[in-house]
Design an enzyme around this catalytic site. Sequence first.
Site, PDB file in Angstrom:
ATOM      1  N   ASP A  47       4.008   8.038  13.000  1.00 26.82           N
ATOM      2  CA  ASP A  47       4.678   7.655  11.766  1.00 26.82           C
ATOM      3  C   ASP A  47       4.294   6.227  11.393  1.00 26.82           C
ATOM      4  O   ASP A  47       4.002   5.398  12.260  1.00 26.82           O
ATOM      5  CB  ASP A  47       6.194   7.767  11.968  1.00 26.82           C
ATOM      6  N   THR A 114       2.436   2.122  -7.727  1.00 25.81           N
ATOM      7  CA  THR A 114       2.686   3.107  -8.774  1.00 25.81           C
ATOM      8  C   THR A 114       3.161   2.459 -10.064  1.00 25.81           C
ATOM      9  O   THR A 114       3.843   1.428 -10.041  1.00 25.81           O
ATOM     10  CB  THR A 114       3.746   4.116  -8.318  1.00 25.81           C
ATOM     11  N   TYR A 138      12.318   5.856  -6.120  1.00 28.21           N
ATOM     12  CA  TYR A 138      10.905   5.829  -5.739  1.00 28.21           C
ATOM     13  C   TYR A 138      10.238   4.564  -6.261  1.00 28.21           C
ATOM     14  O   TYR A 138       9.603   3.820  -5.502  1.00 28.21           O
ATOM     15  CB  TYR A 138      10.198   7.070  -6.274  1.00 28.21           C
ATOM     16  N   ARG A 208       1.649  10.515 -21.580  1.00 31.45           N
ATOM     17  CA  ARG A 208       1.513   9.823 -20.308  1.00 31.45           C
ATOM     18  C   ARG A 208       0.030   9.561 -20.019  1.00 31.45           C
ATOM     19  O   ARG A 208      -0.849  10.154 -20.621  1.00 31.45           O
ATOM     20  CB  ARG A 208       2.132  10.665 -19.172  1.00 31.45           C
TER      21      ARG A 208
END
Length: 309
Positions: A47, A114, A138, A208
């Site tokens: 991880d 992002t 997010y 978009r």
Amino acid sequence: MTGAYGFVGNAVVRRLAEAGHEVVALTHRPSDVPLPELPVSRVAYGDIRDKTALADALHGVVGVCHLAALTRVRESFDRPEEYHDVNAGGTVALLDALAAASPNMPPKVILGSTAAVYGAPERQPIGEDTVPAPSNPYGASKLAADNALRARAETGEVQAVSLRCFNISGAVSGVGDADESRIIPKAVAVAAGRYPHLDMNGEGDAVRDFVHVDDLARAYVLALETSTSAPYRLYNVGATAASMSEIVDTVERVTGVAVPVVHRPPQPEPPRLVADISRITAELGWKPERSSLETLVSDAWSAVPSADR
């Protein structure tokens, strides 16, 4: 490279290898599960928050492309703490491990960020100087990761770049986006017969910005290889503005299959979210090459399993 076996990671690994880099992949997939074939020199398992796994993966590396993250906007509302722990906490864990592994030579870190950090600014196109205002957990978690990276870069621990990507689609070597909560994967899945229809808010006139995953992969290589005097740089990565109805029309044209649409009541949403990419074009020499709407859809369609078509 973290997240090497994901949709974006697959494309970035291939571009890095093509450019002559030896890639060490960190994956959270179990070690007893066969991995897709990728041109990596070594695989480390664990991880992104696992100190032991990070120490193993970072041994001898001089740069990191950090893509490991949770990325589903809608899901983040149900699991905000987990999103923050993985996306922000995982980035901090990576930076801590890098500091221990490379105390004398600041490595280069390229973070997959992002456009969700911007929220819904009125000014369009969206430039990197736009004040972030994420509207979902997010986006907030990725902004925290950006800020952690910037802080470490400003102390000289790393050289760093955040790539704030808009909507990524297309496919590389048969690997497309499996997240059918997104418009292009869902539309081609409807065309493949996996769903009876596509739900659309209102008339589908929201616009978009979309970029091909292979064009994004080239941006990672350029960000890794380009020298700069600034400790931290931030770049938008987008390419093609398209409305939801334009995407449906293109899917129908490319696939030759009708895509039934059920129009739901309009929802409060920004009418237009598009990227200003002048900075990455000027500073890295990047420009989209495969991001026409036709190519985005054609490549996404090519990655749909033949049994579904």
